[in-house]
Design an enzyme around this catalytic site. Structure first.
Site, PDB file in Angstrom:
ATOM      1  N   HIS A 106     -29.817  40.439 -17.294  1.00 55.04           N
ATOM      2  CA  HIS A 106     -30.511  40.324 -18.579  1.00 55.04           C
ATOM      3  C   HIS A 106     -30.117  41.469 -19.509  1.00 55.04           C
ATOM      4  O   HIS A 106     -29.809  41.246 -20.686  1.00 55.04           O
ATOM      5  CB  HIS A 106     -32.021  40.335 -18.353  1.00 55.04           C
ATOM      6  CG  HIS A 106     -32.821  40.335 -19.621  1.00 55.04           C
ATOM      7  ND1 HIS A 106     -33.164  39.181 -20.299  1.00 55.04           N
ATOM      8  CD2 HIS A 106     -33.336  41.361 -20.348  1.00 55.04           C
ATOM      9  CE1 HIS A 106     -33.845  39.493 -21.380  1.00 55.04           C
ATOM     10  NE2 HIS A 106     -33.973  40.816 -21.438  1.00 55.04           N
ATOM     11  N   GLU A 107     -30.108  42.685 -18.976  1.00 57.02           N
ATOM     12  CA  GLU A 107     -29.705  43.828 -19.796  1.00 57.02           C
ATOM     13  C   GLU A 107     -28.235  43.722 -20.189  1.00 57.02           C
ATOM     14  O   GLU A 107     -27.846  44.131 -21.287  1.00 57.02           O
ATOM     15  CB  GLU A 107     -29.976  45.142 -19.066  1.00 57.02           C
ATOM     16  CG  GLU A 107     -31.448  45.378 -18.734  1.00 57.02           C
ATOM     17  CD  GLU A 107     -32.360  45.239 -19.938  1.00 57.02           C
ATOM     18  OE1 GLU A 107     -31.936  45.587 -21.051  1.00 57.02           O
ATOM     19  OE2 GLU A 107     -33.501  44.777 -19.764  1.00 57.02           O
ATOM     20  N   HIS A 110     -27.909  41.735 -23.235  1.00 54.19           N
ATOM     21  CA  HIS A 110     -28.080  42.503 -24.474  1.00 54.19           C
ATOM     22  C   HIS A 110     -26.790  43.220 -24.856  1.00 54.19           C
ATOM     23  O   HIS A 110     -26.457  43.318 -26.043  1.00 54.19           O
ATOM     24  CB  HIS A 110     -29.194  43.534 -24.297  1.00 54.19           C
ATOM     25  CG  HIS A 110     -30.574  42.943 -24.309  1.00 54.19           C
ATOM     26  ND1 HIS A 110     -31.001  42.078 -25.293  1.00 54.19           N
ATOM     27  CD2 HIS A 110     -31.629  43.101 -23.459  1.00 54.19           C
ATOM     28  CE1 HIS A 110     -32.247  41.729 -25.048  1.00 54.19           C
ATOM     29  NE2 HIS A 110     -32.650  42.334 -23.948  1.00 54.19           N
TER      30      HIS A 110
END
Length: 239
Positions: A106-107, A110
């Protein structure tokens, strides 16, 4: 405009508007903790750590220059677009569970957003300094405005209160923009994990549960901000 409502506005029965949002926020927090705890106990079939998963995703997307660091705390993971660095909590960095690789992916999502100049992320990063300032001053301004109105100076009090409303609108805007940023990062995470064979097909459902639970916290944050704005506007409209 406020009459006897004055300085007691923030403590009026309008507080009931916040109750559904607060309940939802508590539910979302509980859900993310349950999902994270459950899948933190289930190793991924590839034996890949969160740090390794993040490195694989970053490298495959031309982001070898982005360092991955360990930070203290639980679920304290984040990607900082201003410094171009990813920070993972100890359990995620070293963990080889479904939860660990999901959070790391998920990071990484980003980071990919940043590398591809994803519009919502760029806009959120641009307004973040202003929102930090606005969020610090919004409630004090609202309360000071009510106090001044209650003391009999409606003109000055209204001006200060309305400034607080404008500042709080910036906070609502930030939460509104944050939601698509987070949902898109989770979507990218699933795509990257399956494309790079970080998790097996039988583990995708678990990864989605972890990421979906996390997304609920952002929905809850937006709901709470909107509920507060409605309450503020009700107070503003009292005679």
């Amino acid at each position: 405009m406020y009459g006897t409502y004055g300085m007691y506005g923030m403590f009026s029965p309008s507080f009931i508007i916040l109750i559904p949002a607060i309940i939802f926020a508590l539910y979302a927090q509980g859900k993310v903790k349950r999902a994270y705890n459950r899948y933190s106990g289930i190793p991924n079939s590839k034996g890949i750590s969160g740090a390794e998963a993040a490195r694989m995703i970053l490298d495959s997307n031309g982001m070898r220059h982005v360092p991955i660091r360990v930070v203290p705390g639980t679920l304290s993971d984040y990607y900082d677009p201003s410094k171009d660095v990813m920070c993972l909590s100890n359990d995620v960095y070293y963990g080889t569970t479904i939860a660990a690789v999901s959070v790391a992916a998920h990071e990484s999502g980003h980071a990919i957003q940043d590398g591809s100049s994803y519009g919502f992320l760029k806009f959120r990063s641009a307004i973040a300094p202003v929102v930090n300032f606005a969020s610090t001053l919004s409630w004090p301004l609202l309360l000071i405005g009510l106090v001044i109105i209650g003391a009999g100076n409606a003109s000055t009090g209204n001006l200060i209160f309305d400034l607080g409303v404008l500042f709080f609108l910036a906070v609502v805007l930030f939460h509104t923009v944050t939601l698509p940023v987070e949902l898109n990062a989770s979507k990218r995470a699933i795509q990257q994990m399956t494309a790079l064979n970080i998790i097996g097909q039988n583990e995708v459902a678990g990864a989605r549960k972890v990421l979906s639970a996390a997304a609920m916290t952002y929905i809850a944050a937006l709901a709470t901000a909107v509920a507060n704005l409605i309450r503020i506007l009700i107070i503003r409209g009292r005679d």
